[in-house]
Design an enzyme around this catalytic site. Structure first.
Site, mmCIF file in Angstrom:
data_model
loop_
_atom_site.group_PDB
_atom_site.id
_atom_site.type_symbol
_atom_site.label_atom_id
_atom_site.label_comp_id
_atom_site.label_asym_id
_atom_site.label_seq_id
_atom_site.Cartn_x
_atom_site.Cartn_y
_atom_site.Cartn_z
ATOM 1 C CG ASP A 1 5.391 2.631 3.516
ATOM 2 O OD1 ASP A 1 4.269 2.529 3.076
ATOM 3 O OD2 ASP A 1 6.182 1.980 2.743
ATOM 4 C CG ASP B 1 -0.439 -3.417 5.244
ATOM 5 O OD1 ASP B 1 -1.519 -3.807 5.028
ATOM 6 O OD2 ASP B 1 0.576 -3.637 4.419
ATOM 7 C CG HIS C 1 1.319 1.041 -1.098
ATOM 8 N ND1 HIS C 1 2.498 0.924 -0.057
ATOM 9 C CD2 HIS C 1 0.511 1.737 -0.756
ATOM 10 C CE1 HIS C 1 1.728 1.589 1.002
ATOM 11 N NE2 HIS C 1 0.501 2.202 0.553
HETATM 12 ZN ZN LIG Z 1 3.745 -0.137 0.031
#
Ligand SMILES: [Zn+2]
Length: 284
Positions: free
Chosen positions: A82, A104, A208
């Protein structure tokens, strides 16, 4: 590969109109609580681990706990990184057997996010690992920002289309007013924007910061076409509450198993309610 790549779990979810829950874990109790819930409901599952969780538990411990729980359950389970923010953590997870990674780059300028995500996709796909990218910033609950700034942080539908095409990601995390942590007041999700993104992007979409979004909002997001939903805060809160109330009632108990046991049950109940809400019961 023992763990199932997200791509397989999410494409089935997309075709059949439900979402797979991604629940964060960082210890034995949480891992067992999450897998137990999925097993009781015969649901596919994504075990999510942040960089912080990997640093806390140790990458081998975290992987082995997930592996044993997955094997015993017989369920299709993905082990997912994650919010990986570097190629280094992505490659470490791939090397240790993770079946899916999120890169990310959402805080970076668009072109840099595209280039870095593309690089992760090229490497991960060589070994069958799925990649989730993120476009648009999730504004933290503590961030004090204006409405215009809030709008600007959200995922732009046209840019999302370009991002997915140029990077080759298997799933896209979107920012539509969702936030990490607990919400102050009612979260305001931009469902029109979600529909516009859904219309332009062919890969599964990810939400999310879903802890605290009312059930009705989640159902609406799943109906529009969100295929993966991340839950962390609500599971943590259940853990904290169970431990705190046990210790308040039993201050003399020092056995960690007795202290943590009720927390496993409490976390499992939260996960079960989310799996039911996401519609993945019986989809394993
Ligand atoms: Zn997240």
């Amino acid at each position: 590969m023992l763990f199932v790549p997200n791509k397989l779990l999410l494409e089935k979810a997309m075709a059949e109109g439900y979402a797979v829950g991604a629940f964060n874990t960082n210890n034995l109790e949480t891992t067992r609580a999450i897998v137990r819930a999925a097993r009781e409901l015969d649901s596919p599952l994504i075990l999510a681990t942040s960089e912080g969780a990997i640093n806390y538990a140790g990458i081998n411990n975290l992987k082995t706990m997930a592996e044993i729980a997955a094997q015993e359950s017989g369920l299709p389970i993905s082990l997912h990184l994650d919010h990986g923010t570097s190629l280094e953590i992505v490659m470490r997870c791939i090397r240790h057997g993770w079946s899916s990674v999120m890169y990310d780059g959402s805080k970076l300028p668009f072109e840099e996010n595209v280039a870095n995500t593309r690089q992760v996709v090229e490497l991960a796909h060589l070994v069958g690992v799925s990649v989730e990218g993120e476009l648009g910033r999730l504004v933290g609950v503590e961030d004090n920002i204006s409405v215009t700034e809030r709008e600007a942080a959200m995922t732009d539908p046209d840019q999302a289309q370009e991002f997915v095409k140029r990077t080759g990601v298997d799933a896209l995390a979107v920012a539509i007013g969702n936030a990490h942590g607990f919400y102050k007041g009612e979260p305001q999700l931009d469902f029109i924007r979600l529909e516009q993104i859904r219309a332009r992007v062919e890969v599964p979409l990810v939400l999310h910061g879903a802890s605290g979004i009312p059930d009705e909002g989640i159902r609406r997001a799943v109906k529009i076409g969100v295929d993966k939903i991340n839950i962390d805060t609500e599971v943590r809160a259940a853990f904290q509450k169970a431990v705190a109330s046990f210790l308040a009632e039993n201050p003399q108990v020092i056995d960690p198993r007795k202290i943590l046991g009720p927390a496993i049950k409490a976390m499992s109940e939260v996960v079960k309610s989310k799996i039911e809400l996401f519609g993945s019961v019986g989809k394993a």
